[in-house]
Scaffold this motif. Structure first.
Motif, short mmCIF file in Angstrom:
data_model
loop_
_atom_site.label_atom_id
_atom_site.label_comp_id
_atom_site.label_asym_id
_atom_site.label_seq_id
_atom_site.Cartn_x
_atom_site.Cartn_y
_atom_site.Cartn_z
N UNK A 186 -102.43 -40.67 98.84
CA UNK A 186 -102.59 -41.01 97.43
C UNK A 186 -103.66 -40.17 96.75
N UNK A 187 -104.70 -39.75 97.52
CA UNK A 187 -105.83 -39.08 96.88
C UNK A 187 -105.48 -37.71 96.30
N UNK A 188 -104.75 -36.84 96.98
CA UNK A 188 -104.41 -35.56 96.33
C UNK A 188 -103.62 -35.71 95.05
N UNK A 189 -102.73 -36.71 95.00
CA UNK A 189 -101.94 -36.89 93.78
C UNK A 189 -102.78 -37.45 92.64
N UNK A 190 -103.67 -38.39 92.94
CA UNK A 190 -104.54 -38.94 91.90
C UNK A 190 -105.45 -37.85 91.34
N UNK A 191 -106.10 -37.10 92.22
CA UNK A 191 -107.08 -36.12 91.79
C UNK A 191 -106.43 -34.98 91.01
N UNK A 192 -105.35 -34.41 91.53
CA UNK A 192 -104.71 -33.27 90.85
C UNK A 192 -104.10 -33.69 89.52
N UNK A 193 -103.50 -34.88 89.47
CA UNK A 193 -102.92 -35.33 88.20
C UNK A 193 -104.00 -35.58 87.17
N UNK A 194 -105.11 -36.18 87.58
CA UNK A 194 -106.21 -36.43 86.64
C UNK A 194 -106.80 -35.13 86.13
N UNK A 195 -106.97 -34.15 87.01
CA UNK A 195 -107.50 -32.85 86.58
C UNK A 195 -106.54 -32.19 85.58
N UNK A 196 -105.24 -32.28 85.85
CA UNK A 196 -104.27 -31.71 84.92
C UNK A 196 -104.33 -32.35 83.55
N UNK A 197 -104.49 -33.67 83.49
CA UNK A 197 -104.59 -34.36 82.21
C UNK A 197 -105.85 -33.93 81.47
N UNK A 198 -106.94 -33.80 82.18
CA UNK A 198 -108.20 -33.43 81.54
C UNK A 198 -108.19 -31.99 81.02
N UNK A 199 -107.32 -31.15 81.56
CA UNK A 199 -107.26 -29.76 81.13
C UNK A 199 -106.21 -29.49 80.06
N UNK A 200 -105.59 -30.53 79.56
CA UNK A 200 -104.66 -30.35 78.43
C UNK A 200 -105.47 -29.90 77.22
N UNK A 201 -105.04 -28.85 76.50
CA UNK A 201 -105.82 -28.37 75.34
C UNK A 201 -106.07 -29.47 74.32
N UNK A 202 -107.27 -29.50 73.79
CA UNK A 202 -107.64 -30.53 72.82
C UNK A 202 -106.83 -30.42 71.54
N UNK A 203 -106.34 -29.22 71.22
CA UNK A 203 -105.51 -29.06 70.02
C UNK A 203 -104.25 -29.91 70.10
N UNK A 204 -103.67 -30.01 71.29
CA UNK A 204 -102.48 -30.84 71.45
C UNK A 204 -102.80 -32.30 71.12
N UNK A 205 -103.94 -32.78 71.61
CA UNK A 205 -104.30 -34.17 71.37
C UNK A 205 -104.63 -34.39 69.89
N UNK A 206 -105.20 -33.39 69.24
CA UNK A 206 -105.48 -33.52 67.80
C UNK A 206 -104.19 -33.63 67.00
N UNK A 207 -103.19 -32.84 67.40
CA UNK A 207 -101.89 -32.93 66.70
C UNK A 207 -101.27 -34.31 66.93
N UNK A 208 -101.37 -34.82 68.15
CA UNK A 208 -100.83 -36.15 68.42
C UNK A 208 -101.55 -37.21 67.60
#
Length: 306
Positions: A186-208
């Motif tokens: 479970x740990x590799x999936x939790x860690x890698x998925x969380x890192x991917x979410x945190x690296x989503x460009x902030x511009x995308x979240x601003x548009x949302x």
């Protein structure tokens, strides 16, 4: 007054060439034969060079491994069987891999399938829990600060340390092995998925935020396509960990499985079958890795390296 009548001019005799042309039937143009594109010698040469460059290094590596193996067998006076004898034994084993003479005497095929079944269940449960948990932890900073210490504390724990907890809780070897796979995958999936979410460009979240999108649409339309490469990397790491853990867990819990088969052959002092089992474990692990690499290539636009 009489008007003169015009008579057609007298035609002279037709030339011989015209007479000959009138009697000859028109000829049709011959149909062109379809042309088949033949590869150029230069392209064939380049293709052959690519195949040679791709095949020679792995073949040299395998040849070096066999030579070292043969040298160790000779140095130990064949207490460790050599490549030739092991190959002959492997042919005998794989001639009937699915025989069954009772719960403790089954073919290598049944043992591999039993291990893969445990891995599939434990790994599947870990994916169902770990990937959504990674999305939530990466999405909300408060939850990340809350769970990061717990993950950092539990992730380095040895897989076999979780096995007694599983035996105590589930009162059975099979669910205890599945539990061990779950908690270690479970740990590799939790860690890698969380890192991917945190690296989503902030511009995308601003548009949302401007479009007032719901959390479900943010997760499915924005986060998921961006996080997919990180998530698949976590899945690849997790399945490798799961395959490593199941072999060790089955050595301790017993029953049908490739790990138990290795331990049982050691109790019978059959070193040759142990070496064959090591090869089978490596081949199955490599096949799982290549399968996930192809899945990653199919679902991502980035180059995926095996």
């Amino acid at each position: 007054m009489n008007t003169p009548t015009l008579s057609p001019p007298a035609l002279g005799p037709r030339p011989a060439a015209m007479e000959h042309a009138a009697t000859v039937a028109p000829t049709t143009r011959p149909a062109l034969a379809p042309t088949v594109a033949t590869p150029r010698p230069g392209s064939l040469r380049l293709l052959a060079q690519r195949w040679v460059k791709a095949a020679v290094p792995p073949l040299l590596g395998m040849a070096l491994l066999v030579l070292v193996w043969a040298g160790i067998a000779m140095a130990t006076d064949h207490r460790i069987p050599g490549p030739a004898a092991t190959w002959e034994q492997a042919l005998k084993l794989f001639s009937d891999p699915f025989y069954s003479n009772g719960p403790n005497d089954q073919g290598v095929g049944w043992n591999v399938l039993a291990s893969l079944e445990r891995v599939a269940i434990g790994f599947g449960l870990a994916a169902l829990v770990g990937i959504p948990a990674g999305f939530v932890i990466g999405r909300f900073k408060f939850l990340a600060q809350m769970f990061n210490p717990i993950i950092s504390l539990l992730k380095p724990v040895s897989p076999l340390a979780w096995l007694p907890i599983g035996l105590l809780v589930f009162k059975g070897a099979n669910p205890a092995a599945i539990w061990t796979i779950f908690i270690c995958s479970i740990w590799p999936m939790v860690i890698n998925t969380a890192i991917g979410v945190q690296r989503v460009p902030q511009d995308y979240m601003n548009v949302a935020r401007v479009l007032n999108l719901s959390e479900w649409k943010i997760a499915t339309k924005i986060l998921l396509p961006s996080v997919l490469p990180y998530m698949l990397t976590g899945v690849r790491l997790a399945v490798g960990t799961a395959w490593l853990v199941i072999v060790a867990a089955e050595m301790l819990t017993g029953g049908v499985g490739i790990g138990f088969w290795v331990w049982d052959e050691w109790n019978n002092l059959n070193v040759m079958n142990i070496i064959i089992a090591i090869g089978v474990i490596g081949v199955v692990g490599l096949a799982l890795e290549l399968l996930l690499v192809q899945v990653a290539k199919a679902f991502t636009y980035e180059e995926v390296k095996s």
